[in-house]
Write an enzyme that holds these catalytic residues in place. Structure first.
Site, PDB file in Angstrom:
ATOM      1  N   HIS A  38      -5.460 -20.245  13.472  1.00 17.88           N
ATOM      2  CA  HIS A  38      -6.073 -20.318  12.694  1.00 17.88           C
ATOM      3  C   HIS A  38      -7.459 -19.042  12.365  1.00 17.88           C
ATOM      4  CE1 HIS A  38     -10.177 -22.265  13.907  1.00 17.88           C
ATOM      5  NE2 HIS A  38     -10.660 -20.736  14.019  1.00 17.88           N
TER       6      HIS A  38
ATOM      7  N   CYS B  84      -6.139 -26.296  15.512  1.00 24.55           N
ATOM      8  CA  CYS B  84      -6.747 -27.341  15.497  1.00 24.55           C
ATOM      9  C   CYS B  84      -6.885 -29.023  15.550  1.00 24.55           C
ATOM     10  CB  CYS B  84      -7.947 -26.789  14.909  1.00 24.55           C
ATOM     11  SG  CYS B  84      -9.067 -25.379  15.238  1.00 24.55           S
TER      12      CYS B  84
ATOM     13  N   GLN C 234     -11.974   6.529  -5.332  1.00 27.03           N
ATOM     14  CA  GLN C 234     -12.459   7.236  -4.030  1.00 27.03           C
ATOM     15  C   GLN C 234     -14.185   7.734  -3.955  1.00 27.03           C
ATOM     16  OE1 GLN C 234     -11.716   7.082  -0.616  1.00 27.03           O
ATOM     17  NE2 GLN C 234      -9.092   6.428  -1.530  1.00 27.03           N
TER      18      GLN C 234
ATOM     19  N   CYS D  71     -12.127 -27.865  11.108  1.00 30.39           N
ATOM     20  CA  CYS D  71     -10.769 -26.525  11.170  1.00 30.39           C
ATOM     21  C   CYS D  71      -9.375 -27.619  10.659  1.00 30.39           C
ATOM     22  CB  CYS D  71     -10.635 -25.702  11.626  1.00 30.39           C
ATOM     23  SG  CYS D  71      -9.357 -25.081  11.370  1.00 30.39           S
TER      24      CYS D  71
ATOM     25  N   CYS E 260      -6.044 -26.496  10.222  1.00 31.09           N
ATOM     26  CA  CYS E 260      -5.298 -25.730  10.911  1.00 31.09           C
ATOM     27  C   CYS E 260      -4.125 -26.290  11.919  1.00 31.09           C
ATOM     28  CB  CYS E 260      -5.470 -24.194  11.575  1.00 31.09           C
ATOM     29  SG  CYS E 260      -6.233 -24.216  13.028  1.00 31.09           S
TER      30      CYS E 260
ATOM     31  N   GLY F  49     -11.378   3.959   0.618  1.00 31.77           N
ATOM     32  CA  GLY F  49     -11.978   4.960   1.039  1.00 31.77           C
ATOM     33  C   GLY F  49     -13.705   4.089   1.530  1.00 31.77           C
TER      34      GLY F  49
ATOM     35  N   ASP G 140       0.826  -1.047  -0.221  1.00 33.71           N
ATOM     36  CA  ASP G 140      -0.152  -0.168  -0.388  1.00 33.71           C
ATOM     37  C   ASP G 140       0.724   1.119  -0.294  1.00 33.71           C
ATOM     38  OD1 ASP G 140      -2.420   1.643   0.038  1.00 33.71           O
ATOM     39  OD2 ASP G 140      -2.871   0.685   1.754  1.00 33.71           O
ATOM     40  N   SER G 141       0.594   2.500  -0.580  1.00 32.57           N
ATOM     41  CA  SER G 141       1.074   3.494  -0.816  1.00 32.57           C
ATOM     42  C   SER G 141       1.838   4.417   0.298  1.00 32.57           C
ATOM     43  CB  SER G 141       0.366   4.039  -1.646  1.00 32.57           C
ATOM     44  OG  SER G 141      -0.600   4.801  -1.464  1.00 32.57           O
ATOM     45  N   GLY G 142       1.273   4.668   1.149  1.00 35.95           N
ATOM     46  CA  GLY G 142       1.471   4.932   2.173  1.00 35.95           C
ATOM     47  C   GLY G 142       0.643   6.220   2.514  1.00 35.95           C
TER      48      GLY G 142
ATOM     49  N   ASP H 173      -7.383  -7.182   1.426  1.00 32.62           N
ATOM     50  CA  ASP H 173      -6.799  -7.249   2.356  1.00 32.62           C
ATOM     51  C   ASP H 173      -7.330  -7.119   4.124  1.00 32.62           C
ATOM     52  OD1 ASP H 173      -6.879  -4.651   1.770  1.00 32.62           O
ATOM     53  OD2 ASP H 173      -5.252  -4.598   3.472  1.00 32.62           O
TER      54      ASP H 173
END
Ligand code: PRF
Ligand code: ZN
Length: 377
Positions: free
Chosen positions: A340, A314, A194, A309, A311, A221, A94-96, A271
């Site tokens: 998990h 688990c 945006q 699960c 994972c 946004g 991500d650009s910042g 994300d």
């Protein structure tokens, strides 16, 4: 082996939901995808082997944090972000802008850029779209983001308009800074739409940002204080205006129900820090909703927290043991909770991709949302 350039292939649809594949110089990833967040070049508490074993194919990192610490030169000299942090797969930075607004103490903003104070030591820094692109080029991520201005929650109309106009100017500058360089053949650049929760603004922003030939388009946004209904409405509206042959990325979204609803609306990429952040407080995802592992009821449960699960946690530990780790303040607790929750959302993405491929996405969505009780944040 010649390194692959960035490409996106849409391989199927089911209603508005899309199945695809992203190819980058660091490998391919299946979409819809959830990208775990490695803000400071680490998914907190986990090794990248653990992140990969949980099913992650791409991770996100933040140029704002890495620029402040350890610095752009350090990462470039280490051979780039992938080598520095020990993750060989695709990376998005991500650009910042978003982080400078939310974390830094804002000193001044104009069309040139933003002057802010570091949240670490109070030092003053100037971010411009040119600087944001340059930093991300030197970090070497596979996908880099335009420098934008996000308006948090219900800003008034003129604030939303000003931030959107600035985002549009900066989108052009970002494109013109990146496109002529050798980096543009290797690093994809995504534009960001945006416009707050104002429908006319969102249409205007979608039209303007898509008039620039970015490699993908993000919806910024959102998930910044608006209602879920507004978030869905705007996501649907923007997705309808985005080209179908480019990936669509809904930034900062990631509760299980939001992932399912986002995929249903045509989003390809997500994300969010939520799965790992809440994990560190003992909140674990289950098919019926979020639970807190510190609750007394888990004290005598000598069975996995979630029998369904796959994972690491688990497969190896009981709910009672995980509760004990949290109660005793042992660091394995937050680590296993993170494994998990990441596995939960990454498996959810796998299940959605299977459902789209099988033409039964709506059925899957209705079944998942029928069982999963969302938590109000
Ligand atoms: N812009 C950028 N990064 C972001 C956002 C945004 O609007 C959001 C909003 N949810 C999360 N991360 N550049
Ligand atoms: Zn598990």
């Amino acid at each position: 082996m010649t390194k692959e350039k960035f490409s996106f292939r849409l391989s199927g649809t089911d209603g508005a939901a899309r199945l695809g594949q992203i190819t980058t110089p660091h490998g391919t990833a299946q979409t819809p995808i959830f990208m775990p967040v490695a803000t400071q070049a680490t998914v907190k508490g986990l090794t990248f082997d653990e992140v990969r074993n949980a099913g992650a194919e791409t991770v996100l990192s933040n140029a704002y944090h890495l620029y402040l610490r350890p610095g752009v030169d350090r990462i470039r000299d280490a051979g780039g972000l992938h080598r520095f942090m020990g993750w060989a797969g695709p990376v998005l930075t991500d650009s910042g802008g978003y982080q400078a607004f939310s974390l830094g103490a804002l000193r001044r903003i104009n069309d040139n850029g933003i002057l802010f104070r570091s949240h670490i030591d109070g030092s003053e820094h100037l971010f411009t779209p040119e600087v944001a692109i340059r930093n991300q080029q030197l970090f070497g991520a596979d996908i880099i983001m335009c420098f934008d201005q996000c308006v948090f929650s219900a800003g008034d109309r003129s604030d939303v308009r000003a931030a959107m106009d600035r985002t549009h100017r900066w989108a052009r500058v970002c494109y013109d800074t990146h496109a002529p360089t050798a980096y543009s053949g290797v690093q994809a650049l995504f534009g960001i739409v945006q416009g707050g929760t104002i429908p006319e603004f969102r249409d205007e922003s979608t039209e303007l940002v898509t008039s620039i030939p970015f490699d993908g388009y993000a919806i910024g946004g959102l998930a910044v204080g608006e209602t879920k209904e507004e978030m869905h409405r705007i996501t649907r509206q923007v997705c309808e205006g985005l080209p179908s042959d480019k990936p669509r990325y809904l930034m900062g979204v990631g509760s299980p129900e939001d992932l399912v609803n986002g995929v249903a609306l045509g989003v390809d990429m997500f994300d969010c820090v939520l799965p790992t952040r809440v994990a560190r407080n003992g909140a674990l995802f289950t098919p019926t909703g979020r639970i807190n592992i510190a609750n007394r009821r888990y004290g005598d449960q000598d069975v996995p927290l979630d029998e369904t699960c796959d994972c690491y946690a688990c497969q190896h530990y009981s709910a009672a043991y995980l509760r004990h780790l949290f109660k005793a303040g042992e660091m394995l607790g937050p680590r296993m909770a993170s494994v998990h929750n990441l596995r939960f959302v990454l498996r959810l993405m796998e299940q959605m991709r299977d459902a789209i491929a099988g033409g039964r996405f709506v059925e899957f969505r209705d079944r998942f949302l029928g069982a999963y009780q969302p938590t109000d944040e």
